[in-house]
Scaffold this motif. Structure first.
Motif, PDB file in Angstrom:
ATOM      1  N   GLN A 111       0.813  -1.226   0.000  1.00  0.00           N
ATOM      2  CA  GLN A 111       0.000   0.000   0.000  1.00  0.00           C
ATOM      3  C   GLN A 111       0.853   1.287   0.000  1.00  0.00           C
ATOM      4  OE1 GLN A 111      -1.218  -2.557   2.511  1.00  0.00           O
ATOM      5  NE2 GLN A 111      -2.175  -3.272   0.635  1.00  0.00           N
ATOM      6  N   HIS A 112       2.100   1.166  -0.431  1.00  0.00           N
ATOM      7  CA  HIS A 112       2.941   2.372  -0.521  1.00  0.00           C
ATOM      8  C   HIS A 112       2.437   3.226  -1.687  1.00  0.00           C
ATOM      9  CE1 HIS A 112       6.437   4.938  -1.173  1.00  0.00           C
ATOM     10  NE2 HIS A 112       6.938   4.528  -0.013  1.00  0.00           N
ATOM     11  N   ILE A 116       3.326   0.053  -7.761  1.00  0.00           N
ATOM     12  CA  ILE A 116       2.483  -0.190  -8.937  1.00  0.00           C
ATOM     13  C   ILE A 116       1.550  -1.369  -8.697  1.00  0.00           C
ATOM     14  CG2 ILE A 116       4.017   0.899 -10.620  1.00  0.00           C
ATOM     15  CD1 ILE A 116       5.052  -1.862 -11.365  1.00  0.00           C
ATOM     16  N   GLY A 117       1.826  -2.160  -7.645  1.00  0.00           N
ATOM     17  CA  GLY A 117       0.952  -3.271  -7.261  1.00  0.00           C
ATOM     18  C   GLY A 117       0.595  -3.147  -5.787  1.00  0.00           C
ATOM     19  N   SER A 118      -0.115  -4.147  -5.255  1.00  0.00           N
ATOM     20  CA  SER A 118      -0.521  -4.083  -3.846  1.00  0.00           C
ATOM     21  C   SER A 118       0.699  -4.132  -2.925  1.00  0.00           C
ATOM     22  CB  SER A 118      -1.478  -5.240  -3.524  1.00  0.00           C
ATOM     23  OG  SER A 118      -0.849  -6.484  -3.804  1.00  0.00           O
ATOM     24  N   ASP A 139      10.166  -1.403 -12.776  1.00  0.00           N
ATOM     25  CA  ASP A 139       8.833  -1.908 -13.113  1.00  0.00           C
ATOM     26  C   ASP A 139       8.839  -3.231 -13.868  1.00  0.00           C
ATOM     27  OD1 ASP A 139       8.056   0.361 -11.895  1.00  0.00           O
ATOM     28  OD2 ASP A 139       7.139   1.317 -13.636  1.00  0.00           O
ATOM     29  N   ASN A 140      10.019  -3.716 -14.279  1.00  0.00           N
ATOM     30  CA  ASN A 140      10.030  -5.076 -14.843  1.00  0.00           C
ATOM     31  C   ASN A 140      10.071  -6.110 -13.715  1.00  0.00           C
ATOM     32  OD1 ASN A 140      12.743  -4.342 -14.236  1.00  0.00           O
ATOM     33  ND2 ASN A 140      13.495  -6.016 -15.510  1.00  0.00           N
ATOM     34  N   VAL A 141      10.634  -5.727 -12.552  1.00  0.00           N
ATOM     35  CA  VAL A 141      10.655  -6.631 -11.393  1.00  0.00           C
ATOM     36  C   VAL A 141       9.320  -6.545 -10.662  1.00  0.00           C
ATOM     37  CG1 VAL A 141      11.770  -7.168  -9.201  1.00  0.00           C
ATOM     38  CG2 VAL A 141      13.160  -6.462 -11.166  1.00  0.00           C
ATOM     39  N   ASN A 142       8.892  -5.330 -10.349  1.00  0.00           N
ATOM     40  CA  ASN A 142       7.563  -5.135  -9.754  1.00  0.00           C
ATOM     41  C   ASN A 142       6.503  -5.144 -10.855  1.00  0.00           C
ATOM     42  OD1 ASN A 142       8.124  -4.843  -6.919  1.00  0.00           O
ATOM     43  ND2 ASN A 142       9.168  -2.922  -7.435  1.00  0.00           N
ATOM     44  N   LYS A 146       1.292  -8.826  -7.001  1.00  0.00           N
ATOM     45  CA  LYS A 146       1.934  -8.778  -5.675  1.00  0.00           C
ATOM     46  C   LYS A 146       3.343  -9.361  -5.756  1.00  0.00           C
ATOM     47  CE  LYS A 146       1.082 -10.405  -0.944  1.00  0.00           C
ATOM     48  NZ  LYS A 146       0.183 -11.213  -0.100  1.00  0.00           N
ATOM     49  N   GLU A 147       4.335  -8.588  -5.340  1.00  0.00           N
ATOM     50  CA  GLU A 147       5.709  -9.083  -5.217  1.00  0.00           C
ATOM     51  C   GLU A 147       6.106  -8.978  -3.751  1.00  0.00           C
ATOM     52  OE1 GLU A 147       4.923  -8.933  -9.119  1.00  0.00           O
ATOM     53  OE2 GLU A 147       4.989  -7.049  -8.029  1.00  0.00           O
TER      54      GLU A 147
END
Length: 269
Positions: A111-112, A116-118, A139-142, A146-147
């Motif tokens: 929730q930061h 870009i994801g949860s 953004d290729n890793v995230n 959910k990561e």
């Protein structure tokens, strides 16, 4: 997974559990003491290679997750200290991994506002005795999924993590990215040798670089999530995961296992 796959998994687990209880593994546990543990929740420990510093996730009574740090001194873990800003925020931070020298910390923030994801992966490092402003992994890793739960190899070149992004076997899967030419590569799914249609997560790559520990409710086990390990052969293939056995694994959830460099001690929640 459909009902048939679920039923087949449960049958295999029943057979496994009945045998495992007959052949318990040697297992001695020791509580880390009041420096680390409280009546609330402490989990996802991370250890520096010299075993003198531990980072862990603490959840308070408001279900707020923050990082705490404890030093090992005079034969015991000292009173843990909140790592504070710029790492901890009003949102949830947890599930970290440290470089062998303890200078870099990869962790999960949920929730930061910059995610870009949860839940996304972040990186911070220490300069002098101050932790620096965290950096959002590219953004290729995230992803918009959910990561979480990163684990860094001893040489600092491979980052394993759990994600429910598309392209996996189903549920949460273990993925890896490598640091090449000053950039993190597009993550690769570890495939059906490790991952199942169920949840496979909490990866921990041992300092030997070839032994992967993880939690799964997809491989035959004692009940809910169990701890497993697999070894990567010289051909790059992973061995069939082995359950760590009873009573390390129980009918409850076991997860977040890390092992020290010499392989003599494990830390888990």
């Amino acid at each position: 997974p459909d009902d048939k796959v679920e039923a087949e998994k449960q049958i295999k687990s029943c057979v496994f559990a009945a045998e495992a209880i007959k052949h318990p593994v040697e297992f001695n546990t020791e509580n880390l003491g009041p420096g680390v543990n409280t009546f609330l929740s402490e989990y996802f420990p991370t250890l520096t290679a010299d075993e003198q510093t531990m980072f862990f996730t603490f959840m308070d009574s408001r279900f707020q997750e923050d990082f705490f740090i404890s030093k090992y001194k005079d034969g015991k873990w000292q009173d843990a200290v909140n790592m504070g800003p710029p790492i901890n925020s009003p949102e949830n931070e947890g599930a970290s991994t440290t470089s062998a020298d303890g200078q870099y910390l990869f962790y999960t923030a949920c929730q930061h506002p910059a995610n870009i994801g949860s839940c996304d992966l972040w990186l911070t490092f220490v300069k002098g005795d101050k932790w620096q402003v965290p950096i959002h992994l590219p953004d290729n890793v995230n992803s918009k999924y959910k990561e979480t739960q990163p684990s860094l190899s001893a040489d600092g070149k491979t980052l394993y993590f759990a994600s429910n992004r598309p392209g996996g076997q189903g549920g949460m899967d273990v993925w890896k990215t490598t640091f090449e030419n000053n950039a993190w590569t597009n993550p690769v799914n570890l495939g059906p040798q490790i991952n199942t249609p169920f949840d496979d997560e909490c990866p921990f790559i041992h300092q030997d670089g070839v032994t992967l520990y993880f939690a799964s409710d997809g491989w035959p086990g004692m009940g809910m999530r169990d701890l497993f390990f697999s070894k990567r052969g010289e051909d790059g293939n992973w061995s069939t995961p082995e359950n760590l056995g009873y009573p390390i694994n129980t009918g409850g959830n076991e997860e977040g296992l890390i092992i020290n460099r010499s392989g003599t001690k494990g830390y888990f929640s």
